[in-house]
Motif scaffolding. Sequence first.
Motif, PDB file in Angstrom:
ATOM      1  N   VAL A 236      -0.531   6.602   4.698  1.00 15.52           N
ATOM      2  CA  VAL A 236      -0.926   6.848   3.307  1.00 15.52           C
ATOM      3  C   VAL A 236      -1.808   8.086   3.206  1.00 15.52           C
ATOM      4  CG1 VAL A 236      -2.222   5.940   1.346  1.00 15.52           C
ATOM      5  CG2 VAL A 236      -0.693   4.439   2.624  1.00 15.52           C
ATOM      6  N   ILE A 237      -2.777   8.196   4.097  1.00 22.61           N
ATOM      7  CA  ILE A 237      -3.671   9.361   4.080  1.00 22.61           C
ATOM      8  C   ILE A 237      -2.879  10.642   4.343  1.00 22.61           C
ATOM      9  CG2 ILE A 237      -5.573  10.494   5.281  1.00 22.61           C
ATOM     10  CD1 ILE A 237      -6.746   7.703   5.761  1.00 22.61           C
ATOM     11  N   ALA A 238      -1.960  10.569   5.308  1.00 22.19           N
ATOM     12  CA  ALA A 238      -1.173  11.757   5.651  1.00 22.19           C
ATOM     13  C   ALA A 238      -0.327  12.209   4.476  1.00 22.19           C
ATOM     14  CB  ALA A 238      -0.284  11.465   6.861  1.00 22.19           C
ATOM     15  N   ILE A 239       0.305  11.256   3.778  1.00 19.75           N
ATOM     16  CA  ILE A 239       1.146  11.618   2.637  1.00 19.75           C
ATOM     17  C   ILE A 239       0.326  12.302   1.555  1.00 19.75           C
ATOM     18  CG2 ILE A 239       2.533  10.697   0.736  1.00 19.75           C
ATOM     19  CD1 ILE A 239       3.522   8.539   2.632  1.00 19.75           C
ATOM     20  N   LEU A 240      -0.863  11.754   1.280  1.00 17.72           N
ATOM     21  CA  LEU A 240      -1.704  12.318   0.228  1.00 17.72           C
ATOM     22  C   LEU A 240      -2.264  13.683   0.615  1.00 17.72           C
ATOM     23  CD1 LEU A 240      -3.666   9.098  -0.819  1.00 17.72           C
ATOM     24  CD2 LEU A 240      -1.789  10.198  -2.049  1.00 17.72           C
ATOM     25  N   VAL A 241      -2.740  13.799   1.854  1.00 16.52           N
ATOM     26  CA  VAL A 241      -3.363  15.055   2.297  1.00 16.52           C
ATOM     27  C   VAL A 241      -2.317  16.133   2.519  1.00 16.52           C
ATOM     28  CG1 VAL A 241      -4.682  16.147   4.141  1.00 16.52           C
ATOM     29  CG2 VAL A 241      -5.351  13.891   3.305  1.00 16.52           C
ATOM     30  N   VAL A 242      -1.229  15.774   3.219  1.00 18.32           N
ATOM     31  CA  VAL A 242      -0.207  16.768   3.552  1.00 18.32           C
ATOM     32  C   VAL A 242       0.469  17.296   2.300  1.00 18.32           C
ATOM     33  CG1 VAL A 242       1.998  17.115   4.741  1.00 18.32           C
ATOM     34  CG2 VAL A 242       0.158  15.857   5.860  1.00 18.32           C
ATOM     35  N   LYS A 243       0.570  16.468   1.259  1.00 20.91           N
ATOM     36  CA  LYS A 243       1.162  16.919   0.008  1.00 20.91           C
ATOM     37  C   LYS A 243       0.407  18.131  -0.536  1.00 20.91           C
ATOM     38  CE  LYS A 243       3.751  16.681  -3.701  1.00 20.91           C
ATOM     39  NZ  LYS A 243       5.194  17.004  -3.658  1.00 20.91           N
ATOM     40  N   GLY A 244      -0.921  18.062  -0.505  1.00 17.36           N
ATOM     41  CA  GLY A 244      -1.726  19.187  -0.967  1.00 17.36           C
ATOM     42  C   GLY A 244      -1.553  20.417  -0.098  1.00 17.36           C
ATOM     43  N   ILE A 245      -1.461  20.193   1.218  1.00 21.17           N
ATOM     44  CA  ILE A 245      -1.270  21.308   2.146  1.00 21.17           C
ATOM     45  C   ILE A 245       0.085  21.967   1.921  1.00 21.17           C
ATOM     46  CG2 ILE A 245      -1.044  21.935   4.583  1.00 21.17           C
ATOM     47  CD1 ILE A 245      -3.006  19.695   5.244  1.00 21.17           C
ATOM     48  N   GLU A 246       1.120  21.139   1.730  1.00 21.29           N
ATOM     49  CA  GLU A 246       2.460  21.677   1.481  1.00 21.29           C
ATOM     50  C   GLU A 246       2.485  22.529   0.220  1.00 21.29           C
ATOM     51  OE1 GLU A 246       5.022  18.321   1.310  1.00 21.29           O
ATOM     52  OE2 GLU A 246       5.499  18.393   3.454  1.00 21.29           O
TER      53      GLU A 246
ATOM     54  N   ILE B 258       0.839  -1.207   0.000  1.00 19.98           N
ATOM     55  CA  ILE B 258       0.000   0.000   0.000  1.00 19.98           C
ATOM     56  C   ILE B 258       0.870   1.253   0.000  1.00 19.98           C
ATOM     57  CG2 ILE B 258      -1.583   1.385   1.394  1.00 19.98           C
ATOM     58  CD1 ILE B 258      -2.998  -0.806  -0.050  1.00 19.98           C
ATOM     59  N   ILE B 259       1.872   1.275   0.874  1.00 24.37           N
ATOM     60  CA  ILE B 259       2.757   2.444   0.946  1.00 24.37           C
ATOM     61  C   ILE B 259       3.593   2.557  -0.328  1.00 24.37           C
ATOM     62  CG2 ILE B 259       4.660   3.517   2.222  1.00 24.37           C
ATOM     63  CD1 ILE B 259       3.597   2.058   4.721  1.00 24.37           C
ATOM     64  N   GLY B 260       4.078   1.428  -0.814  1.00 23.38           N
ATOM     65  CA  GLY B 260       4.882   1.438  -2.028  1.00 23.38           C
ATOM     66  C   GLY B 260       4.100   1.881  -3.246  1.00 23.38           C
ATOM     67  N   ALA B 261       2.797   1.537  -3.291  1.00 30.86           N
ATOM     68  CA  ALA B 261       1.958   1.935  -4.427  1.00 30.86           C
ATOM     69  C   ALA B 261       1.837   3.455  -4.508  1.00 30.86           C
ATOM     70  CB  ALA B 261       0.579   1.299  -4.307  1.00 30.86           C
ATOM     71  N   GLU B 262       1.720   4.095  -3.343  1.00 30.81           N
ATOM     72  CA  GLU B 262       1.626   5.563  -3.328  1.00 30.81           C
ATOM     73  C   GLU B 262       2.912   6.186  -3.851  1.00 30.81           C
ATOM     74  OE1 GLU B 262       2.137   9.570  -2.256  1.00 30.81           O
ATOM     75  OE2 GLU B 262       3.316   7.945  -1.363  1.00 30.81           O
ATOM     76  N   ARG B 263       4.062   5.627  -3.458  1.00 31.95           N
ATOM     77  CA  ARG B 263       5.350   6.138  -3.937  1.00 31.95           C
ATOM     78  C   ARG B 263       5.514   5.880  -5.432  1.00 31.95           C
ATOM     79  NH1 ARG B 263       7.508   9.981  -1.908  1.00 31.95           N
ATOM     80  NH2 ARG B 263       5.271  10.392  -1.853  1.00 31.95           N
ATOM     81  N   LEU B 264       5.050   4.713  -5.891  1.00 33.00           N
ATOM     82  CA  LEU B 264       5.167   4.378  -7.309  1.00 33.00           C
ATOM     83  C   LEU B 264       4.334   5.328  -8.168  1.00 33.00           C
ATOM     84  CD1 LEU B 264       6.286   2.427  -9.447  1.00 33.00           C
ATOM     85  CD2 LEU B 264       4.264   1.001  -9.075  1.00 33.00           C
ATOM     86  N   MET B 265       3.153   5.698  -7.684  1.00 32.60           N
ATOM     87  CA  MET B 265       2.287   6.612  -8.430  1.00 32.60           C
ATOM     88  C   MET B 265       2.925   7.987  -8.590  1.00 32.60           C
ATOM     89  SD  MET B 265      -1.656   5.773  -7.290  1.00 32.60           S
ATOM     90  CE  MET B 265      -1.364   6.037  -5.542  1.00 32.60           C
ATOM     91  N   ARG B 266       3.859   8.310  -7.708  1.00 32.94           N
ATOM     92  CA  ARG B 266       4.568   9.592  -7.798  1.00 32.94           C
ATOM     93  C   ARG B 266       5.900   9.440  -8.520  1.00 32.94           C
ATOM     94  NH1 ARG B 266       1.806  13.356  -5.315  1.00 32.94           N
ATOM     95  NH2 ARG B 266       0.365  12.795  -3.635  1.00 32.94           N
ATOM     96  N   GLY B 267       6.109   8.273  -9.123  1.00 33.69           N
ATOM     97  CA  GLY B 267       7.289   8.069  -9.946  1.00 33.69           C
ATOM     98  C   GLY B 267       8.578   7.862  -9.184  1.00 33.69           C
ATOM     99  N   ARG B 268       8.502   7.398  -7.929  1.00 31.65           N
ATOM    100  CA  ARG B 268       9.710   7.193  -7.141  1.00 31.65           C
ATOM    101  C   ARG B 268      10.326   5.827  -7.448  1.00 31.65           C
ATOM    102  NH1 ARG B 268      10.120  12.332  -6.711  1.00 31.65           N
ATOM    103  NH2 ARG B 268       8.591  13.315  -5.339  1.00 31.65           N
ATOM    104  N   ALA B 269      11.652   5.768  -7.309  1.00 31.72           N
ATOM    105  CA  ALA B 269      12.352   4.516  -7.610  1.00 31.72           C
ATOM    106  C   ALA B 269      11.992   3.423  -6.623  1.00 31.72           C
ATOM    107  CB  ALA B 269      13.863   4.762  -7.603  1.00 31.72           C
ATOM    108  N   ALA B 270      11.836   3.783  -5.354  1.00 28.88           N
ATOM    109  CA  ALA B 270      11.450   2.804  -4.330  1.00 28.88           C
ATOM    110  C   ALA B 270       9.933   2.645  -4.373  1.00 28.88           C
ATOM    111  CB  ALA B 270      11.909   3.266  -2.946  1.00 28.88           C
ATOM    112  N   GLY B 271       9.464   1.654  -5.114  1.00 27.59           N
ATOM    113  CA  GLY B 271       8.031   1.458  -5.300  1.00 27.59           C
ATOM    114  C   GLY B 271       7.495   0.285  -4.511  1.00 27.59           C
TER     115      GLY B 271
END
Length: 224
Positions: A129-139, A23-36
């Motif tokens: 996962v929720i924090a990464i997605l939500v905080v990204k928008g806030i940042e 689940i965590i890796g999928a979020e990173r993969l969707m953002r194009g990160r090498a560690a997916g």
Amino acid sequence: MLQDLSILSVLLRIVLAVFCGGIIGAERLMRGRAAGIRTHVILCVGATITVIAGLYAVDYLGYNADPLRIGAQVMSGVGFLGVGTILIKGRMEVTGLTTAAGLWTTAAIGLVIGIGYYFLALLVTGVLVIAILVVKGIENNIRTKRSEFEMYLEIDDVSSANSVIDKLSEQFDVFEVDITAPRSAVNGNVGIQLMVSAKEGINPDEVKQKVREYEHVLIVLESV
């Protein structure tokens, strides 16, 4: 029963580690990160089995040892793995800090699963996962509104420092200027650490883009 080291319990822990890491890796993969997905799954499962091995050695083999000692070494070792995801890419933009932190937390989740605290593992995975997605928008929202920030420049020669600072001062308010050793460690380069206050409506990314076009400027970073 699921707290014991039965075949069913061990199987559940491994499957849960694959799920949480994936689940965590999928979020990173969707953002194009090498560690997916694969990296996070392998890391989470690896952390899980280290704890299982420690518990098995103490509870079933009768060793007089700390069952979490191996897990503690995992958390130290993951730090080196995380460093490999922090990169300076393209025009010297720092990337990978979130992925590095995510890898470290994924390892911690694996340890929690290995212990058998399933609820905490699922809770942290969901919150992360929720924090990464939500905080990204806030940042992004804060970044677009922020006018003052610290910036690092690297130029090709110390004699060019004044001209670069003067040109920057013509477009933005510059203060707290400090000449430093170059972060690139390239002989002859000079670092400049300073605070920049841009006009309202101009975000740090736009400022950095303008400064990159200056003559003699080699590296432009927002200090981290």
